[in-house]
Scaffold this motif. Structure first.
Motif, PDB file in Angstrom:
ATOM      1  N   UNK A  42       0.828  -1.211   0.000  1.00 46.22           N
ATOM      2  CA  UNK A  42       0.000   0.000   0.000  1.00 46.22           C
ATOM      3  C   UNK A  42       0.863   1.263   0.000  1.00 46.22           C
ATOM      4  N   UNK A  43       1.982   1.224   0.709  1.00 37.12           N
ATOM      5  CA  UNK A  43       2.842   2.409   0.788  1.00 37.12           C
ATOM      6  C   UNK A  43       3.476   2.735  -0.568  1.00 37.12           C
ATOM      7  N   UNK A  44       3.978   1.697  -1.245  1.00 36.60           N
ATOM      8  CA  UNK A  44       4.604   1.913  -2.563  1.00 36.60           C
ATOM      9  C   UNK A  44       3.554   2.446  -3.551  1.00 36.60           C
ATOM     10  N   UNK A  45       2.370   1.821  -3.529  1.00 36.38           N
ATOM     11  CA  UNK A  45       1.310   2.242  -4.462  1.00 36.38           C
ATOM     12  C   UNK A  45       0.884   3.685  -4.188  1.00 36.38           C
ATOM     13  N   UNK A  46       0.880   4.060  -2.927  1.00 29.69           N
ATOM     14  CA  UNK A  46       0.427   5.419  -2.575  1.00 29.69           C
ATOM     15  C   UNK A  46       1.508   6.459  -2.840  1.00 29.69           C
ATOM     16  N   UNK A  47       2.762   6.098  -2.580  1.00 29.80           N
ATOM     17  CA  UNK A  47       3.810   7.134  -2.602  1.00 29.80           C
ATOM     18  C   UNK A  47       4.713   7.100  -3.826  1.00 29.80           C
ATOM     19  N   UNK A  48       4.884   5.923  -4.450  1.00 31.73           N
ATOM     20  CA  UNK A  48       5.902   5.820  -5.518  1.00 31.73           C
ATOM     21  C   UNK A  48       5.255   5.625  -6.884  1.00 31.73           C
ATOM     22  N   UNK A  49       4.439   4.581  -7.032  1.00 34.36           N
ATOM     23  CA  UNK A  49       3.828   4.326  -8.345  1.00 34.36           C
ATOM     24  C   UNK A  49       2.521   3.561  -8.165  1.00 34.36           C
ATOM     25  N   UNK A  50       1.404   4.200  -8.465  1.00 33.38           N
ATOM     26  CA  UNK A  50       0.109   3.508  -8.299  1.00 33.38           C
ATOM     27  C   UNK A  50      -0.015   2.277  -9.182  1.00 33.38           C
ATOM     28  N   UNK A  51       0.883   2.165 -10.175  1.00 28.07           N
ATOM     29  CA  UNK A  51       0.879   1.002 -11.079  1.00 28.07           C
ATOM     30  C   UNK A  51       1.750  -0.145 -10.554  1.00 28.07           C
ATOM     31  N   UNK A  52       2.363   0.032  -9.378  1.00 29.25           N
ATOM     32  CA  UNK A  52       3.028  -1.078  -8.695  1.00 29.25           C
ATOM     33  C   UNK A  52       4.247  -1.643  -9.376  1.00 29.25           C
ATOM     34  N   UNK A  53       4.992  -0.792 -10.087  1.00 27.80           N
ATOM     35  CA  UNK A  53       6.164  -1.315 -10.811  1.00 27.80           C
ATOM     36  C   UNK A  53       7.365  -0.397 -10.654  1.00 27.80           C
ATOM     37  N   UNK A  54       8.546  -0.996 -10.845  1.00 25.28           N
ATOM     38  CA  UNK A  54       9.757  -0.220 -11.056  1.00 25.28           C
ATOM     39  C   UNK A  54      10.003  -0.221 -12.556  1.00 25.28           C
ATOM     40  N   UNK A  55      10.821   0.651 -13.157  1.00 25.27           N
ATOM     41  CA  UNK A  55      11.562   1.713 -12.490  1.00 25.27           C
ATOM     42  C   UNK A  55      10.697   2.966 -12.286  1.00 25.27           C
ATOM     43  N   UNK A  56      11.081   3.725 -11.255  1.00 26.54           N
ATOM     44  CA  UNK A  56      10.500   5.056 -11.018  1.00 26.54           C
ATOM     45  C   UNK A  56      11.665   5.982 -10.692  1.00 26.54           C
ATOM     46  N   UNK A  57      11.697   7.118 -11.360  1.00 27.71           N
ATOM     47  CA  UNK A  57      12.716   8.122 -11.037  1.00 27.71           C
ATOM     48  C   UNK A  57      12.068   9.149 -10.120  1.00 27.71           C
ATOM     49  N   UNK A  58      12.662   9.300  -8.935  1.00 25.15           N
ATOM     50  CA  UNK A  58      12.157  10.301  -7.992  1.00 25.15           C
ATOM     51  C   UNK A  58      13.052  11.529  -8.071  1.00 25.15           C
ATOM     52  N   UNK A  59      12.443  12.657  -8.423  1.00 24.38           N
ATOM     53  CA  UNK A  59      13.209  13.896  -8.593  1.00 24.38           C
ATOM     54  C   UNK A  59      13.538  14.505  -7.236  1.00 24.38           C
ATOM     55  N   UNK A  60      14.403  15.514  -7.261  1.00 24.07           N
ATOM     56  CA  UNK A  60      14.845  16.151  -6.013  1.00 24.07           C
ATOM     57  C   UNK A  60      13.668  16.693  -5.201  1.00 24.07           C
ATOM     58  N   UNK A  61      12.603  17.166  -5.887  1.00 23.08           N
ATOM     59  CA  UNK A  61      11.453  17.725  -5.153  1.00 23.08           C
ATOM     60  C   UNK A  61      10.459  16.652  -4.721  1.00 23.08           C
ATOM     61  N   UNK A  62      10.803  15.365  -4.950  1.00 26.03           N
ATOM     62  CA  UNK A  62       9.944  14.266  -4.502  1.00 26.03           C
ATOM     63  C   UNK A  62       9.020  13.728  -5.587  1.00 26.03           C
ATOM     64  N   UNK A  63       8.888  14.445  -6.711  1.00 26.06           N
ATOM     65  CA  UNK A  63       8.012  13.971  -7.794  1.00 26.06           C
ATOM     66  C   UNK A  63       8.478  12.609  -8.291  1.00 26.06           C
ATOM     67  N   UNK A  64       7.522  11.690  -8.447  1.00 25.73           N
ATOM     68  CA  UNK A  64       7.855  10.349  -8.923  1.00 25.73           C
ATOM     69  C   UNK A  64       7.440  10.180 -10.380  1.00 25.73           C
ATOM     70  N   UNK A  65       8.388   9.798 -11.215  1.00 19.06           N
ATOM     71  CA  UNK A  65       8.135   9.615 -12.651  1.00 19.06           C
ATOM     72  C   UNK A  65       8.322   8.136 -12.990  1.00 19.06           C
ATOM     73  N   UNK A  66       7.207   7.409 -13.245  1.00 20.54           N
ATOM     74  CA  UNK A  66       7.333   6.000 -13.647  1.00 20.54           C
ATOM     75  C   UNK A  66       7.490   5.857 -15.159  1.00 20.54           C
ATOM     76  N   UNK A  67       7.727   4.629 -15.620  1.00 20.54           N
ATOM     77  CA  UNK A  67       7.850   4.246 -17.029  1.00 20.54           C
ATOM     78  C   UNK A  67       9.256   4.568 -17.565  1.00 20.54           C
ATOM     79  N   UNK A  68       9.974   3.484 -17.879  1.00 18.48           N
ATOM     80  CA  UNK A  68      11.383   3.609 -18.277  1.00 18.48           C
ATOM     81  C   UNK A  68      11.599   4.565 -19.447  1.00 18.48           C
ATOM     82  N   UNK A  69      10.743   4.478 -20.459  1.00 23.08           N
ATOM     83  CA  UNK A  69      11.002   5.304 -21.644  1.00 23.08           C
ATOM     84  C   UNK A  69      10.692   6.778 -21.370  1.00 23.08           C
ATOM     85  N   UNK A  70       9.688   7.032 -20.518  1.00 23.78           N
ATOM     86  CA  UNK A  70       9.400   8.420 -20.117  1.00 23.78           C
ATOM     87  C   UNK A  70      10.556   8.970 -19.274  1.00 23.78           C
TER      88      UNK A  70
END
Ligand SMILES: N[C@@H](CCC(=O)N[C@@H](CS)C(=O)NCC(=O)O)C(=O)O
Length: 203
Positions: A42-70
């Motif tokens: 639940x924590x990963x889905x809420x805070x990192x990626x609601x799609x439940x997968x890696x990779x996710x790039x977390x920027x310095x301001x905390x923004x989480x960007x999922x999807x490798x090609x993005x």
């Protein structure tokens, strides 16, 4: 500092690790055991990626960007790894969508089933022959392009090459023979000999 939520065996994660390294961008890596569902809490889905997968790039301001090609697109903006030309940028996207729709779901999935010793349910058994055929078709599309071009777009090494390299160079782990594709093999060697290249096993 940038943070990469990752799994060391993942080709999708490797795309991001490789590009971050080529760009000499310092980053912290957080490893998740994807076989134990660590990206499904639940924590990963809420805070990192609601799609439940890696990779996710977390920027310095905390923004989480999922999807490798993005993630690669974001990192490559304004660098040599993304052409400036409008058509070449669209062609890079063509190859990256090809990778996500025609290549990765077949080649990466079979590699994952084999190397992670995933239980072969009746559904997986039924899907396997089709994935084998479609993965081979994707390799043939790449071979045909590489027989005429050194790189996927714009005459140079770009994120389109990285997107396709990630799971192609380990395709044999998924039972895909690479010998029948000479131009593809030559391209694999070109990518691996780029300055700053790292293997998929490097965290
Ligand atoms: N389209 C996504 C695919 C991401 C993906 O499939 N990640 C896998 C590892 S390669 C994962 O996190 N699997 C764990 C799970 O689904 O629970 C990308 O390119 O980043």
């Amino acid at each position: 500092m940038l943070t990469l939520h990752d799994n060391i065996t993942s080709g999708n994660g490797y795309k991001c690790r490789l590009l971050l390294t080529l760009l000499k961008k310092p980053f912290k890596r957080i490893e998740y055991d994807i076989d134990k569902g660590e990206t499904r809490t639940p924590e990963y889905l809420a805070k990192i990626n609601p799609n439940g997968r890696i990779p996710v790039l977390q920027l310095e301001d905390g923004t989480c960007l999922p999807e490798s090609d993005a993630i690669m697109w974001y990192l490559a903006e304004g660098t040599e790894f993304l052409p400036a030309d409008r058509l070449a940028r669209a062609q890079a996207l063509s190859w990256m969508f090809f990778e996500q729709y025609s290549h990765e779901p077949n080649i990466a999935t079979l590699r994952y089933w084999i190397t992670h010793k995933v239980e072969m349910t009746p559904e997986r058994r039924a899907a396997l022959p089709g994935k084998r055929v479609q993965g081979q078709a994707a390799l043939k599309v790449m071979e045909n392009h590489l027989a005429k071009h050194g790189w996927f777009v714009g005459g140079g090494y770009s994120i389109a090459d990285i997107a396709l390299y990630a799971y192609t160079h380990v395709a044999e782990q998924g039972g895909f023979e690479l010998k029948p594709y000479p131009a593809l093999n030559a391209w694999l060697k070109r990518v691996a000999s780029r300055p700053g290249h790292i293997p998929i096993t490097k965290g």
